[in-house]
Design a protein around this motif. Structure first.
Motif, mmCIF file in Angstrom:
data_model
loop_
_atom_site.group_PDB
_atom_site.id
_atom_site.type_symbol
_atom_site.label_atom_id
_atom_site.label_comp_id
_atom_site.label_asym_id
_atom_site.label_seq_id
_atom_site.Cartn_x
_atom_site.Cartn_y
_atom_site.Cartn_z
ATOM 1 N N ARG A 167 68.602 -63.078 5.517
ATOM 2 C CA ARG A 167 68.872 -62.219 4.122
ATOM 3 C C ARG A 167 66.737 -62.512 3.632
ATOM 4 N NH1 ARG A 167 72.374 -59.900 3.065
ATOM 5 N NH2 ARG A 167 71.380 -59.915 0.946
ATOM 6 N N LEU A 168 66.096 -63.372 4.479
ATOM 7 C CA LEU A 168 64.399 -62.913 4.087
ATOM 8 C C LEU A 168 63.486 -61.543 4.168
ATOM 9 C CD1 LEU A 168 63.815 -66.576 4.816
ATOM 10 C CD2 LEU A 168 64.117 -65.464 3.043
ATOM 11 N N ARG A 219 61.115 -60.777 -3.214
ATOM 12 C CA ARG A 219 61.714 -61.447 -3.974
ATOM 13 C C ARG A 219 62.805 -62.752 -3.306
ATOM 14 N NH1 ARG A 219 67.231 -61.168 -6.325
ATOM 15 N NH2 ARG A 219 66.824 -61.198 -8.470
ATOM 16 N N ASN A 220 63.113 -62.164 -2.000
ATOM 17 C CA ASN A 220 64.411 -63.483 -1.670
ATOM 18 C C ASN A 220 63.693 -64.289 -1.178
ATOM 19 O OD1 ASN A 220 66.602 -61.472 -1.943
ATOM 20 N ND2 ASN A 220 66.596 -61.259 -0.303
ATOM 21 N N ALA A 267 69.136 -70.107 -7.256
ATOM 22 C CA ALA A 267 69.409 -68.723 -7.418
ATOM 23 C C ALA A 267 70.119 -68.253 -8.096
ATOM 24 C CB ALA A 267 69.657 -68.809 -5.823
#
Length: 243
Positions: free
Chosen positions: A180-181, A185-186, A217
């Motif tokens: 997900r990185l 932003r993440n 989150a």
């Protein structure tokens, strides 16, 4: 019964892709089974957890809190927080799959990241259902078989520290997070959540830092939401995620 509108080639491709995802995802159940037993759960408890909870990240969260000495309620709350995304999937998938009654109830149990991803972009209801069922069923069966294998293997290992299994929960979460990185932003959200969790470790009971990190989150997601750009359920936008 209505005749199938799917081209045989398309049907075969959907089934093949769903089974491939099932094999790849189900294999992770071995790790969960081993880590769960190493964390103090019995083989039976571990297998029942996979059968009834059936959402990998939440399962790892629960046993992670228990392994750290946290209260079962803290572990359950952490697992519930991570599992709330499945509710959002349900809002998206219900008008697409168009099931009612017991079919909708049964489908809810295999409503996970993988089954959603393999059905949400299909052009027809029939194709969406086929992708959903093939992926969801294959992941469910293989995840539970792999969990049992890992649980029995973990029981045979004995002391988890001998083989480093005591660090497997953290490694599993890193593996879930890493894909997900892909944007700044993440990465920033992950770093902020990690900082909050680390700051709370010496001040709170096990399990609470994970809840706090999840809260960070959620807060960022709420504050950064743009209603005019967010897709409503039933549109062609896709929601991603990690099971």
């Amino acid at each position: 019964m209505s005749e199938s509108t799917l081209d045989p080639g398309d049907r075969s491709a959907i089934i093949r892709d769903g089974l491939a995802v099932g094999v790849a995802t189900g294999a992770y159940g071995v790790g969960f089974g081993a880590v769960s037993v190493a964390s103090g759960l019995s083989v039976a408890q571990t297998c029942v957890l996979s059968l009834l909870m059936f959402t990998g990240a939440s399962q790892f969260a629960l046993i992670g809190v228990v392994a750290a000495g946290g209260a079962p309620m803290s572990g359950a709350a952490t697992a519930l927080l991570l599992g709330t995304r499945n509710t959002l999937y349900g809002l998206r998938m219900a008008p697409l799959l168009k099931w009612r009654g017991w079919r909708r109830f049964a489908a809810a149990h295999v409503l996970i990241d993988e089954s959603t991803a393999m059905s949400v972009n299909r052009d027809t209801t029939e194709a969406a259902r086929l992708g959903f069922l093939t992926t969801g069923a294959s992941v469910f069966v293989l995840w539970n078989v792999a969990t049992a294998i890992g649980a029995f293997a973990g029981e045979a290992v004995g002391d988890p520290r001998t083989f480093g299994l005591d660090a497997a929960v953290g490694a599993a979460f890193l593996a879930l997070l890493w894909p997900r990185l892909h944007d700044l932003r993440n990465v920033l959200v992950a770093l902020l959540a990690a900082a909050v969790a680390l700051a709370m470790v010496p001040l709170t009971a096990p399990g609470v830092p994970v809840l706090a990190a999840g809260g960070v989150a959620l807060l960022v997601g709420v504050l950064g939401r743009h209603p005019e750009r967010d897709p409503a359920p039933g549109t062609d936008e896709t929601a991603g995620g990690q099971r």
